[in-house]
Each structure stands twice: as C-alpha cells, then as structure tokens.
Design a protein around this motif. Structure first.
Motif, PDB file in Angstrom:
ATOM      1  N   GLU A   1      92.203  74.026  43.189  1.00 49.91           N
ATOM      2  CA  GLU A   1      91.976  73.315  44.445  1.00 49.91           C
ATOM      3  C   GLU A   1      91.469  71.920  44.121  1.00 49.91           C
ATOM      4  OE1 GLU A   1      89.705  75.195  47.576  1.00 49.91           O
ATOM      5  OE2 GLU A   1      90.714  77.081  47.067  1.00 49.91           O
ATOM      6  N   HIS A   2      91.808  70.983  45.007  1.00 45.95           N
ATOM      7  CA  HIS A   2      91.500  69.577  44.756  1.00 45.95           C
ATOM      8  C   HIS A   2      90.002  69.356  44.503  1.00 45.95           C
ATOM      9  CE1 HIS A   2      92.518  65.307  45.091  1.00 45.95           C
ATOM     10  NE2 HIS A   2      91.344  65.164  45.680  1.00 45.95           N
ATOM     11  N   HIS A   3      89.168  69.919  45.352  1.00 51.19           N
ATOM     12  CA  HIS A   3      87.724  69.693  45.174  1.00 51.19           C
ATOM     13  C   HIS A   3      87.136  70.518  44.030  1.00 51.19           C
ATOM     14  CE1 HIS A   3      86.327  66.792  48.328  1.00 51.19           C
ATOM     15  NE2 HIS A   3      87.614  66.899  48.542  1.00 51.19           N
TER      16      HIS A   3
ATOM     17  N   SER B   1      88.781  70.624  41.250  1.00 53.55           N
ATOM     18  CA  SER B   1      89.078  69.682  40.160  1.00 53.55           C
ATOM     19  C   SER B   1      88.024  68.592  40.111  1.00 53.55           C
ATOM     20  CB  SER B   1      90.450  69.038  40.344  1.00 53.55           C
ATOM     21  OG  SER B   1      91.440  70.010  40.472  1.00 53.55           O
ATOM     22  N   HIS B   2      87.660  68.044  41.295  1.00 56.11           N
ATOM     23  CA  HIS B   2      86.607  67.013  41.329  1.00 56.11           C
ATOM     24  C   HIS B   2      85.285  67.583  40.799  1.00 56.11           C
ATOM     25  CE1 HIS B   2      88.521  63.604  43.093  1.00 56.11           C
ATOM     26  NE2 HIS B   2      88.788  64.162  44.254  1.00 56.11           N
ATOM     27  N   ALA B   3      84.955  68.785  41.232  1.00 58.12           N
ATOM     28  CA  ALA B   3      83.682  69.393  40.829  1.00 58.12           C
ATOM     29  C   ALA B   3      83.654  69.617  39.319  1.00 58.12           C
ATOM     30  CB  ALA B   3      83.470  70.714  41.567  1.00 58.12           C
TER      31      ALA B   3
ATOM     32  N   ALA C   1      82.962  64.342  47.274  1.00 55.15           N
ATOM     33  CA  ALA C   1      83.320  63.698  48.542  1.00 55.15           C
ATOM     34  C   ALA C   1      84.465  62.734  48.303  1.00 55.15           C
ATOM     35  CB  ALA C   1      82.119  62.955  49.114  1.00 55.15           C
ATOM     36  N   ASP C   2      85.505  62.850  49.132  1.00 56.37           N
ATOM     37  CA  ASP C   2      86.618  61.898  49.043  1.00 56.37           C
ATOM     38  C   ASP C   2      87.234  61.730  50.425  1.00 56.37           C
ATOM     39  OD1 ASP C   2      88.053  64.226  49.410  1.00 56.37           O
ATOM     40  OD2 ASP C   2      89.195  64.101  47.558  1.00 56.37           O
ATOM     41  N   ALA C   3      88.449  61.188  50.500  1.00 61.02           N
ATOM     42  CA  ALA C   3      89.117  61.059  51.794  1.00 61.02           C
ATOM     43  C   ALA C   3      89.589  62.437  52.241  1.00 61.02           C
ATOM     44  CB  ALA C   3      90.284  60.090  51.689  1.00 61.02           C
TER      45      ALA C   3
ATOM     46  N   GLY D   1      87.394  59.678  40.723  1.00 57.32           N
ATOM     47  CA  GLY D   1      88.484  59.746  41.705  1.00 57.32           C
ATOM     48  C   GLY D   1      89.585  60.706  41.284  1.00 57.32           C
ATOM     49  N   ASP D   2      90.756  60.542  41.909  1.00 54.92           N
ATOM     50  CA  ASP D   2      91.814  61.533  41.712  1.00 54.92           C
ATOM     51  C   ASP D   2      92.393  61.546  40.294  1.00 54.92           C
ATOM     52  OD1 ASP D   2      91.370  62.395  44.208  1.00 54.92           O
ATOM     53  OD2 ASP D   2      93.264  61.719  45.067  1.00 54.92           O
ATOM     54  N   ALA D   3      92.387  60.399  39.605  1.00 57.44           N
ATOM     55  CA  ALA D   3      92.877  60.403  38.223  1.00 57.44           C
ATOM     56  C   ALA D   3      92.034  61.368  37.385  1.00 57.44           C
ATOM     57  CB  ALA D   3      92.815  58.996  37.628  1.00 57.44           C
TER      58      ALA D   3
HETATM   59 FE   LIG Z   1      90.235  63.383  45.771  1.00 55.80          FE
END
Ligand SMILES: [Fe+2]
Length: 594
Positions: free
Chosen positions: A124-126, A128-130, A147-149, A340-342
C-alpha cells in the motif's frame, strides 16, 4: 534475497534494489532520462540498479510496486460516481492521467523485466512511505506518521514501528484519514491558486509564506476543520479536485480568498495584491503546521515513543518539521532524504523484505547517496577535448584549491561520489558558493538558477560549528542531516550570511557530519580556515527546469551553459580558462589562417 522496488506513473518515478536486506542502489528516473519529474515506467533506473549490483532480472526474488493499483482504481471510480454528473466529462481523463497503465501493472512489470507474474508484489502507498521513513532511520522503536496528497485512499496515517536486532520487524497503522480529506491536497490547492505548479512547486508556497502574515488563518479554517476523532475534514464546497482534474478550488474558494494569481503574473510584494498572495501562503502554512503538530502530539502521547519517523510528500515541508520537533513532544524526528513518492521505491522494497518475507532486521547505512558514481577522469577527458583547463589533483591539494576558489567568490559545481536519492542536493551534486552577500545570491539567481527572488538558498555547515551560526534546538541536528528542517540563523551572523538567510531570518540548513561526506566536510573546514566562517551556500546542481545532474557530461554541459566558474568531479578541477596546450594550438591555427 534480491528485491526491486518501483515507484511510477504519478510523478518522479524511481527504482531501488535491496540485496539481503540492505539497499545497494536507488535512483530517480529523471536523473537518467533527463526529463524533470519523469513519471514513466523507470526502465533506466531499474537497469542502473541491476547493473550496479551485477544481477539479471531472473535473479530477482521479487519486484514490488509502491501502491495497490486496484485500490486506486476503486478510489477514482468511487469519486467519479459521487461527483456525477459534474464528473462525467472528466472521468475518462482522470482515468488516463491517474491510472493509465497502473491497473495493468503486474503484467507490465512482468513483461518489461521478464519476471514471472507471481514474483510481482504490491505494497500500500502509505505502507511504502512508512517503511521508507522508519526502516531507513537509526531507531528501533518509533511513532510513524505519513502525509501526502493521496495514495490509494489514505492521505495521512499514524502508527508505530518496532525493530528487533536480527529479528522481526513490526509496522502498525492505527488510523488513517482518507481522500478527499487531505493536508497535501489543501496545500496543493493553494499552490494552484497562487499560480504555481501542483506536485512540483509546493516549496515555493513555503518560501513565499515568510513574506506574509497569517492574517487569513480564520478563512483557511473554514476549509479545514478538526474532527472529534482527532483527524480533520475538508469542507468540499471550497474544492473541486475531487470531481474534476481541471481546477482544484471552487468559485466559493475564490469568493473567500479573492482572485487567483495567474502563473505569468509576477509577485510584487510591494503591492497589496502581492502581499495578499504572501498572506495566503503564510496562512495555509500556519494551518498545515498547527494540524500536523496536534496530530503528532496525540501520537506521542499514544505511543510514548521518543522518536517520530515522518514520511510522505508533506514531510518535505521544513518549517512544519521544525515546529513538529519544537512542539509535538518528540525528542528526534527522522525524515528520510526522499520522503516523497520516489522514496516509496526503497520503502516498498524494504517493506517487502522485512514484513512480507519476514527477513531479519538490518541496520542500514545512514546517508542519501544511493545513485550512480562520478568518475573525475571522464570529466578531465571531456574538458580537454574542448580545450578547457582540467587539472587532476591529489585530495588535499584539491580541497585547498576549491576553498581558495570559493573564498575568491567563484561559483563551484561540485560532483562527488554517488548521486543523492531524493529531491535535495546534499553535497554530492551541489553548486557551492560563498554565503556572505546578497550580491552572491542575486548573481546565482541571475546567472545560473534563474529562480524567483523570494526563494531562499540553503547553507551547509559542519556539525561541529552548526550551533555557532544557527539556533539548532535539541534533536535539530538529526532533522538538518538531510536538510529537512528550517531553523533561525543567529542574529549576530545574519549580516555575514546574507545569501542563505531568508527574509524571516531562517535557513534550511544542512548540518554535516564528517562520515557522511568527508570531502565536503574537509572543504568546509578549509573554507573556514580562510574566511573564518565554515559555512557554504549549497544549492542543487541543475539549471532551472532541469533535473539534478548525474554524470560528468551533464555537469560539464551545465557548467558550459551557465556562468559557473569552476567544475569539480572527483579529483578533477575544470575552469573555463583555455589550457596552455589548447591556447598554443589556437595560436597556431590563427597563424595558419593569417
Ligand atoms: Fe505519496
């Protein structure tokens, strides 16, 4: 075990390779393709990672995509249905823009890389961020906030993580806030309203905020309110991003804040209109900070952990990060160099390694330098072919010469070792100059960076000297490691650090510890011995609109197309003065022609 992480098809695609639990290479596609913010499937980045590690695609144990395409599909479909009938015209576009090939990602990855579909996994996207924030940080227990868009549905999440040395890793998510309620979208909406590019120019809003007063906080609070469960909700009547791709704010938003700025209209801070735009920026910045601080403070109480790992595009906001450190109650805040997403490419690969496969915890190198390396001799060859002076130095002599160049107000392009992963130049692909005068700042803007005068330049300082020039609070050194916090320049030094002191007296300082970039550290010390102040201006090595340089040839081309005085790659120093040999040849040609 070889795990490849991929982030793609939104903006800033990237690939990262994790071998036996440790990243060995991570690079953004734009740095290789030379298209800024390249969102294409990152074939070049993947190739670069595999080549670096010397492995073939069939040796990959897993390829992990940084989000779940079907969940995202679900979100876009649901929002389109909710927005019907206003959304019916834009739906095909939204599908194309936001999803494109993503839904078919498993097949695409499998066919591009020739790996069996069963090896293609999704996080899941978050998550990955976590993972990018927590698993790269030198901490064992931490609260985690992202936190992102928007990812699939989540726009903000809170949770915690625990690592056991050589044992299992746990990452938990307690709660999330879902689209369309999003701090990132709130900020991006103001980015668009203020005439800047969404997903790219958010930091311009932050720079502009320093020129304004938060006089419109009450108005911004009409757009976003806190909810009983500790979250927040947007009043959607002020927004349109959830129903159309054409405009992110509604007519009601314009009634409240006034006429939006056209991208072509200069911001003149001397006029009432210019000031209003700056006040809008200051007000949304204040509300963003207040909201994050309150959510983080509750998380601190809930987890009891002293450390916070903060990821997602919102974590690029250095002002908010500094306030989190000052007010949320955490002792240290870890923001990775690519929040960020990268950075999700590295996060997805690590998440898969630790959580999906349950591989044991590993301590990771604590630096941002995961890309391709430069070779000084390549620069020497390029420069000599063109008749420019290229001298290859021993290490100590090079440092002395460059310190001398900087002390003589020369602008230096500095390429060293492996390329940074993430949006910031942290000393391996940097333009360095003396930081003392506004003339230098204006010269950089005029001759090289061509950017808006309200945007500040950042300084770099050795950790040993940081407290002398900057007011770094406890825990601030960590935040400043990857330039993730904005801190005050000490009042008594501001007049001698004009080029890096923002209008409000602050700076987004990089505090450098020697082991992370020893040569830059040595250069700062040598510069300090000459001038008395071991601080340099450090801005990313690129021209406006171009990605940060990667190879010597890109550095060299940037050097030739700008008014940079000196270029360094490894031990090679190039200047624009014609070399003696080339000059003799030139004279000979002139004689022959005569
Ligand atoms: Fe993101």
């Amino acid at each position: 075990m070889n795990i490849l992480g991929i982030s793609a098809h939104y903006h800033d695609s990237a690939a990262a390779l994790v071998v036996d639990g440790i990243p060995v290479c991570a690079v953004q596609e734009e740095r290789l393709s030379r298209h800024k913010g390249d969102s294409a499937f990152p074939l070049l980045a993947i190739e670069s990672c595999l080549e670096h590690a010397g492995i073939d695609p069939d040796e990959l144990d897993a390829v992990v995509f940084y989000e779940r395409p079907m969940l995202k599909f679900d979100r876009i479909l649901t929002c389109a249905l909710r927005g019907f009938p206003q959304s019916w015209r834009t739906f095909p576009n939204a599908m194309k823009n936001s999803l494109g090939e993503k839904v078919w990602m498993r097949g695409i990855i499998s066919s591009h890389l020739g790996v069996p579909a069963r090896k293609v996994l999704f996080t899941e996207h978050h998550q990955s961020h976590a993972a990018a924030a927590f698993l790269t940080a030198p901490t064992r227990h931490a609260a985690i906030m992202t936190a992102d868009a928007v990812g699939e549905w989540a726009t903000l999440s809170v949770g915690d993580g625990e690592r056991t040395p050589n044992g299992p890793t746990r990452i938990r998510r307690f709660r999330e806030i879902r689209f369309p309620h999003s701090l990132g979208m709130l900020y991006s909406t103001f980015t668009a309203y203020l005439g800047f590019k969404v997903n790219e120019d958010e930091y311009k809003v932050m720079g502009l905020a320093a020129y304004g007063q938060p006089t419109l906080v009450e108005e911004v609070h009409k757009l976003i309110g806190r909810t009983a469960d500790g979250g927040f909700a947007l009043d959607l009547s002020y927004f349109e991003f959830h129903t159309t791709a054409e405009r992110s704010y509604s007519s009601r938003f314009v009634e409240l804040f006034g006429r939006p700025r056209s991208p072509y209209e200069p911001i003149d801070l001397e006029t009432a209109e210019g000031q209003r735009f700056a006040d809008c920026a200051a007000s949304v910045q204040r509300v963003l900070e207040d909201t994050l601080v309150e959510i983080a403070r509750a998380l601190r109480q809930e987890t009891g952990f002293a450390d916070l790992c903060f990821g997602g595009g919102v974590a690029l906001n250095g002002l908010a990060n500094a306030r989190l450190l000052a007010e949320a109650g955490f002792e240290r805040i870890f923001v990775p160099p690519a929040p960020g997403d990268a950075g999700c490419a590295i996060g997805a690969a690590l998440y898969c390694d630790r959580i999906h496969f349950g591989n044991p915890d590993r301590d990771l190198p604590d630096h941002p330098f995961w890309g391709p390396s430069v070779d000084g001799s390549e620069l020497a060859r390029l420069a000599r072919e063109d008749g420019h002076s290229a001298v290859e130095f021993e290490d100590g002599a090079l440092i002395d010469q460059i310190a001398e160049d900087l002390a003589a107000d020369r602008i230096v392009g500095w390429m060293e070792g492996a390329l940074e992963f993430g949006p910031r130049a942290l000393g391996h692909r940097s333009i360095l100059t003396a930081p003392h005068t506004t003339e230098m700042r204006d010269r950089l803007n005029r001759e090289i960076k061509y950017r808006e005068p309200f945007r500040p330049f950042a300084p770099v300082v050795p950790v040993e000297a940081a407290a002398r020039y900057f007011e770094i609070p406890p825990g601030g050194t960590r935040l400043a490691r990857f330039m993730s916090g904005v801190f005050p320049v000490r009042r008594e030094w501001r007049s001698r650090l004009q080029a890096i002191t923002h209008v409000d007296g602050s700076a987004r300082v990089q505090v450098l510890e020697r082991p992370m970039a020893p040569r830059l550290h040595a250069l700062l010390e040598a510069y300090g011995r000459r001038t008395g102040i071991p601080v340099l201006l450090n801005t990313s090595f690129n021209l406006a609109g171009e990605p940060i340089v990667n190879r010597p040839i890109e550095g060299y081309s940037t050097f030739l197309r700008s008014k940079m005085d000196v270029l360094v790659a490894g031990g090679t120093r190039v200047t624009k003065h014609t070399s003696v040999l080339a000059k003799t040849q030139l004279d000979k040609i002139k004689e022959e022609v005569a």
